[in-house]
Design an enzyme around this catalytic site. Sequence first.
Site, PDB file in Angstrom:
ATOM      1  CG  HIS A   1      -2.078   0.936   1.080  1.00  0.00           C
ATOM      2  ND1 HIS A   1      -2.003   2.267   1.397  1.00  0.00           N
ATOM      3  CD2 HIS A   1      -3.331   0.710   0.618  1.00  0.00           C
ATOM      4  CE1 HIS A   1      -3.172   2.826   1.140  1.00  0.00           C
ATOM      5  NE2 HIS A   1      -3.995   1.916   0.653  1.00  0.00           N
TER       6      HIS A   1
ATOM      7  CG  ASP B   1      -8.534  -4.480  -2.975  1.00  0.00           C
ATOM      8  OD1 ASP B   1      -9.741  -4.325  -2.759  1.00  0.00           O
ATOM      9  OD2 ASP B   1      -7.824  -3.622  -3.519  1.00  0.00           O
TER      10      ASP B   1
HETATM   11  N1  ACO Z   1       4.266  -7.563  -4.595  1.00  0.00           N
HETATM   12  C1  ACO Z   1       5.619  -7.497  -4.744  1.00  0.00           C
HETATM   13  N2  ACO Z   1       6.357  -6.370  -4.573  1.00  0.00           N
HETATM   14  C2  ACO Z   1       5.685  -5.257  -4.233  1.00  0.00           C
HETATM   15  C3  ACO Z   1       4.290  -5.243  -4.066  1.00  0.00           C
HETATM   16  C4  ACO Z   1       3.577  -6.447  -4.259  1.00  0.00           C
HETATM   17  N3  ACO Z   1       2.239  -6.479  -4.114  1.00  0.00           N
HETATM   18  N4  ACO Z   1       3.891  -3.999  -3.749  1.00  0.00           N
HETATM   19  C5  ACO Z   1       5.002  -3.257  -3.707  1.00  0.00           C
HETATM   20  N5  ACO Z   1       6.092  -4.009  -4.014  1.00  0.00           N
HETATM   21  C6  ACO Z   1       7.496  -3.591  -4.009  1.00  0.00           C
HETATM   22  C7  ACO Z   1       7.826  -2.754  -5.250  1.00  0.00           C
HETATM   23  O1  ACO Z   1       8.243  -3.558  -6.317  1.00  0.00           O
HETATM   24  C8  ACO Z   1       8.910  -1.857  -4.711  1.00  0.00           C
HETATM   25  O2  ACO Z   1      10.083  -2.597  -4.653  1.00  0.00           O
HETATM   26  P1  ACO Z   1      11.528  -1.863  -4.886  1.00  0.00           P
HETATM   27  O3  ACO Z   1      11.661  -0.888  -3.751  1.00  0.00           O
HETATM   28  O4  ACO Z   1      12.508  -2.959  -4.864  1.00  0.00           O
HETATM   29  O5  ACO Z   1      11.430  -1.178  -6.223  1.00  0.00           O
HETATM   30  C9  ACO Z   1       8.467  -1.576  -3.281  1.00  0.00           C
HETATM   31  O6  ACO Z   1       7.684  -2.719  -2.905  1.00  0.00           O
HETATM   32  C10 ACO Z   1       7.628  -0.324  -3.127  1.00  0.00           C
HETATM   33  O7  ACO Z   1       6.528  -0.438  -3.976  1.00  0.00           O
HETATM   34  P2  ACO Z   1       5.935   0.728  -4.875  1.00  0.00           P
HETATM   35  O8  ACO Z   1       5.394   0.177  -6.146  1.00  0.00           O
HETATM   36  O9  ACO Z   1       6.942   1.828  -5.002  1.00  0.00           O
HETATM   37  O10 ACO Z   1       4.774   1.209  -3.941  1.00  0.00           O
HETATM   38  P3  ACO Z   1       3.569   2.113  -4.376  1.00  0.00           P
HETATM   39  O11 ACO Z   1       3.183   2.856  -3.179  1.00  0.00           O
HETATM   40  O12 ACO Z   1       3.895   2.883  -5.594  1.00  0.00           O
HETATM   41  O13 ACO Z   1       2.426   1.054  -4.790  1.00  0.00           O
HETATM   42  C11 ACO Z   1       0.646  -0.474  -4.656  1.00  0.00           C
HETATM   43  C12 ACO Z   1       1.422   0.663  -3.963  1.00  0.00           C
HETATM   44  C13 ACO Z   1       0.248  -0.020  -6.069  1.00  0.00           C
HETATM   45  C14 ACO Z   1      -0.611  -0.772  -3.865  1.00  0.00           C
HETATM   46  C15 ACO Z   1       1.568  -1.724  -4.737  1.00  0.00           C
HETATM   47  O14 ACO Z   1       1.887  -2.148  -3.429  1.00  0.00           O
HETATM   48  C16 ACO Z   1       0.921  -2.855  -5.520  1.00  0.00           C
HETATM   49  O15 ACO Z   1       1.040  -2.871  -6.740  1.00  0.00           O
HETATM   50  N6  ACO Z   1       0.208  -3.813  -4.849  1.00  0.00           N
HETATM   51  C17 ACO Z   1      -0.498  -4.872  -5.532  1.00  0.00           C
HETATM   52  C18 ACO Z   1      -1.817  -4.378  -6.074  1.00  0.00           C
HETATM   53  C19 ACO Z   1      -2.826  -4.129  -4.976  1.00  0.00           C
HETATM   54  O16 ACO Z   1      -3.058  -4.959  -4.098  1.00  0.00           O
HETATM   55  N7  ACO Z   1      -3.510  -2.979  -5.063  1.00  0.00           N
HETATM   56  C20 ACO Z   1      -4.551  -2.599  -4.113  1.00  0.00           C
HETATM   57  C21 ACO Z   1      -4.070  -1.529  -3.178  1.00  0.00           C
HETATM   58  S1  ACO Z   1      -5.348  -1.093  -2.012  1.00  0.00           S
HETATM   59  C22 ACO Z   1      -6.407  -0.164  -2.915  1.00  0.00           C
HETATM   60  O17 ACO Z   1      -6.042   0.556  -3.783  1.00  0.00           O
HETATM   61  C23 ACO Z   1      -7.822  -0.262  -2.635  1.00  0.00           C
END
Ligand code: ACO
Length: 432
Positions: A310, A367
């Site tokens: 998140h 989710d």
């Molecule tokens: N699985 C694996 N790695 C992840 C995940 C994941 N679900 N989420 C984040 N990361 C990693 C990223 O690759 C990144 O790694 P790095 O530092 O080595 O590059 C690090 O964690 C930080 O992640 P970001 O993408 O920079 O975080 P951001 O805040 O931009 O994204 C998000 C948040 C979009 C929710 C992300 O965690 C994700 O894609 N999750 C999966 C989709 C999801 O469940 N979405 C629902 C969110 S809740 C909602 O919107 C209602």
Amino acid sequence: MDQSQANAKVVVDGNTFELPVIIGTEGERGIDISKLRSLTNYVTFDHGFGNTSNCASAITFLDGESGVLRYRGYPIEQLAEQSSFIETAYLLIYGELPNSDQLRHFSESFTEHSMLHEDMKNFFDGYPSTAHPMAILASMVCSLSAYYPGIDMLNPTKEDFDRIVVMLMSKVRTIVAFAHKKSLGQPFVYPRHDLEYIPNFLNMLFSSPTHQYKIYDEVVQALKVLFILHADHEQNCSTSTVRLVGSSWANLYASITAGICALWGPLHGGANEEVIMMLEQMYREGGDVDKYISMAKDKSSRFRLMGFGHRVYKSYDPRAKIIKKSAHDLLKKLGIHDPLLEIAVKLEEKALADPYFIERNLYPNVDFYSGIIYKAIGIPMNMFTVMFAIARLPGWIAHWKEMMESPGAKIGRPRQIYVGMNKRDYVPITKR
Ligand code: ACO
């Protein structure tokens, strides 16, 4: 919001500029950079708005480090347990809990506005039965503005605004139920005046001319909790979209439609559908969660553990905690054994013990477990994100209202850093 005595100092090209610091009611601090460009000729660069507040808001407080979520000051745990969805919607939109007269009037208005204009029913004929319910919902909500006009959108009277709120919330539920019936090829079930918000919705979804759906309290309760937990989440992608579109003074229907489209994405609300697809795939492959954890860690693949991570929560999402318990409770009460819940629990345990997820503070989000509840209720997977949309509507409306009423509101218009070609002369096609 307080204007702090302290100012922040920014040094640009050797010159020092003072920028005001503003402090929120929970002590959050922000540097007000609105004069930065006129003072320095610099803009800020903030990919994905990770550090940018676009507004001051009094609706929802979220502390991602401590896992705190409150609507209008009330802890989400208390609302989920003791409030109703309609009461929480009132709280979010109008700022205070309603008294009993206000709540009764609000609830009765939902019943009054639950029908769709009969002409709008014809729209459903134009969609293939395979149409995604989010596509139907987005276009139908936008179309509502054509069927229920007559309101001065820029300056609605209180009565007009109240009417539009209940029309939207009530009719959205009917649209979603009709979209489901369309996908089954079954006749629409009309809303009933004797049923409350959630039972009415369940009846429209699952009853048919040959079958009267039995409404179980456990199901209503589980759905109520989910709806309350999804009702607002401050400046997320879809809510920011509603604010951005609304900032051009687009009407509420158009602004909400944009929010619905933003919610559809799998990184946002669409994740609830993706989670179940992922868990089903794991189940078909024998429940090997390690393989998926490795895939999620592999930077050469685009795969992510859906329902994990998140932007704001760097600890356990308080909504996920409640939903996980609610999923266990509901399945037990309904006597359902769902292997996907076991896989989800196993996946969570393994991920939370893995250094990759620990270092990045990745926890289950709202989710991760919600789809297990929808599935147990009998809601098909492609309907999960429209369920989220029904629940998020009060939040979107509250933010649109707050923005429209805010004296300093401006059209949303970010800057950019241009990195394209420098000036060059046009070359006619014959000379290229
Ligand atoms: N699985 C694996 N790695 C992840 C995940 C994941 N679900 N989420 C984040 N990361 C990693 C990223 O690759 C990144 O790694 P790095 O530092 O080595 O590059 C690090 O964690 C930080 O992640 P970001 O993408 O920079 O975080 P951001 O805040 O931009 O994204 C998000 C948040 C979009 C929710 C992300 O965690 C994700 O894609 N999750 C999966 C989709 C999801 O469940 N979405 C629902 C969110 S809740 C909602 O919107 C209602």
